[in-house]
Design an enzyme around this catalytic site. Structure first.
Site, mmCIF file in Angstrom:
data_model
loop_
_atom_site.group_PDB
_atom_site.id
_atom_site.type_symbol
_atom_site.label_atom_id
_atom_site.label_comp_id
_atom_site.label_asym_id
_atom_site.label_seq_id
_atom_site.Cartn_x
_atom_site.Cartn_y
_atom_site.Cartn_z
ATOM 1 C CG ASN A 11 -1.721 1.256 1.379
ATOM 2 O OD1 ASN A 11 -1.745 2.083 0.471
ATOM 3 N ND2 ASN A 11 -2.386 1.426 2.513
ATOM 4 C CE LYS A 13 -0.224 3.245 4.815
ATOM 5 N NZ LYS A 13 -0.172 3.336 6.274
ATOM 6 C CG HIS A 95 -5.857 2.086 5.238
ATOM 7 N ND1 HIS A 95 -5.399 3.019 6.139
ATOM 8 C CD2 HIS A 95 -4.866 1.175 5.089
ATOM 9 C CE1 HIS A 95 -4.167 2.671 6.510
ATOM 10 N NE2 HIS A 95 -3.829 1.563 5.889
ATOM 11 C CD GLU A 97 -2.943 5.583 6.734
ATOM 12 O OE1 GLU A 97 -2.929 5.639 5.489
ATOM 13 O OE2 GLU A 97 -2.034 5.036 7.394
ATOM 14 C CD GLU A 166 -3.577 -2.212 7.347
ATOM 15 O OE1 GLU A 166 -2.586 -2.570 6.716
ATOM 16 O OE2 GLU A 166 -4.045 -1.061 7.287
ATOM 17 N N GLY A 172 2.459 2.410 10.866
ATOM 18 C CA GLY A 172 3.431 3.491 10.729
ATOM 19 C C GLY A 172 4.142 3.858 12.021
ATOM 20 C CB SER A 210 5.060 -1.754 12.132
ATOM 21 O OG SER A 210 4.703 -0.406 12.375
HETATM 22 P P1 13P Z 1 3.004 0.470 7.732
HETATM 23 O O1 13P Z 1 3.489 -0.819 7.153
HETATM 24 O O2 13P Z 1 3.756 1.673 7.259
HETATM 25 O O3 13P Z 1 2.873 0.397 9.230
HETATM 26 O O4 13P Z 1 1.510 0.683 7.181
HETATM 27 C C1 13P Z 1 0.604 -0.354 7.295
HETATM 28 C C2 13P Z 1 -0.590 -0.022 6.499
HETATM 29 O O5 13P Z 1 -1.352 0.856 6.847
HETATM 30 C C3 13P Z 1 -0.828 -0.775 5.257
HETATM 31 O O6 13P Z 1 -2.093 -0.523 4.751
#
Ligand code: 13P
Length: 246
Positions: A11, A13, A95, A97, A166, A172, A210
């Site tokens: 992903n 982002k 997601h 976010e 997640e 992150g 992560s």
């Molecule tokens: P990270 O791997 O940067 O923690 O992000 C995970 C994520 O949100 C994947 O969709």
């Protein structure tokens, strides 16, 4: 042993640029073959180029969101039909976010999953609790509520989705769920999928939060973890390749 093929999805982002994408995708292609199915979910504006780059390979691509609407006056949105036209195999929906920054609720997420599936794009439905919810002992209730909304919307097609667990506190942050913590939630989700669809054993449940080259093997060797949804570590070819091989 399960027959589920592992799936590793990057992903990106809101990262990337034409030159950076070209270099990253060349690296991912050069790392083949992978034992796992591999896909990248890129910003919508890069889908066409990504499709052209990956078309002749077994690496798949997808989007990070999709509109719940079929078409119409929805400025800024991208429909599932458009994603399908770009050859998307997957669309991430719900997601954390998007839930947090765009106020997406369970119902909207469920409608997005349905819109994707209706055009032959497999939704990767994200669920996960916040740190406060985990500390309050609500993890199971939260993820079950989030997944239940999608199961009810998709009805007989629910078995076609991919689920991604997640935990919000692991995204992150460098703070990964332990393999045991993740496995415990995956087992709950699989039982819920099995009860609702009768196909829980063949459905894929990814872990995200992560995931790095050095923890991927331990996570992916858990019985109910079928791969990963990778954020930061999917932006560097060497890191992503290592995870795809884990
Ligand atoms: P990270 O791997 O940067 O923690 O992000 C995970 C994520 O949100 C994947 O969709």
């Amino acid at each position: 042993m399960s027959t589920r093929k592992k799936l590793v999805v990057g992903n990106w982002k809101m990262h990337g640029s034409r030159p950076a994408n070209a270099e990253l995708l060349a690296g991912v292609l050069a790392g083949r073959p992978y034992g796992a199915e591999v896909a990248v979910c890129v910003p919508a504006v890069f889908l066409t180029e990504t499709a052209a780059t990956l078309a002749a390979s077994d690496v798949r691509w997808g989007a990070q969101d999709v509109s719940a609407h079929e078409q119409g006056a929805y400025t800024g949105e991208v429909s599932a039909a458009m994603l399908a036209e770009c050859g998307c195999r997957y669309a991430i929906v719900g997601h954390s976010e998007r839930r947090a920054y765009h106020a997406e609720g369970d119902m909207l997420v469920a409608q997005k999953a349905q819109a994707a599936l209706a055009k032959g794009v497999t939704p990767i439905v994200c669920v996960g609790e916040t740190l406060a919810e985990r500390e309050a002992g609500q993890t199971e209730a939260v993820v079950k509520r989030q997944l239940s909304a999608v199961i009810h919307q998709l009805t007989h097609c629910a078995a076609e989705m991919v689920v991604a667990y997640e935990p919000v506190w692991a995204i992150g942050t460098g703070r990964t769920a332990t393999p045991e913590q993740a496995q415990a939630v995956h087992a709950v989700l699989r039982a819920q999928l099995q009860a609702a669809t009768g196909h829980g054993e063949r459905m894929r449940i990814l872990y995200g939060g992560s995931v790095k080259a050095d923890n991927a093997t331990a996570l992916f060797s858990q019985p109910d973890i079928d791969g990963g949804l990778i954020g930061g570590a999917s932006l560097k070819a060497a890191d992503f390749i290592a995870i795809c091989r884990a």
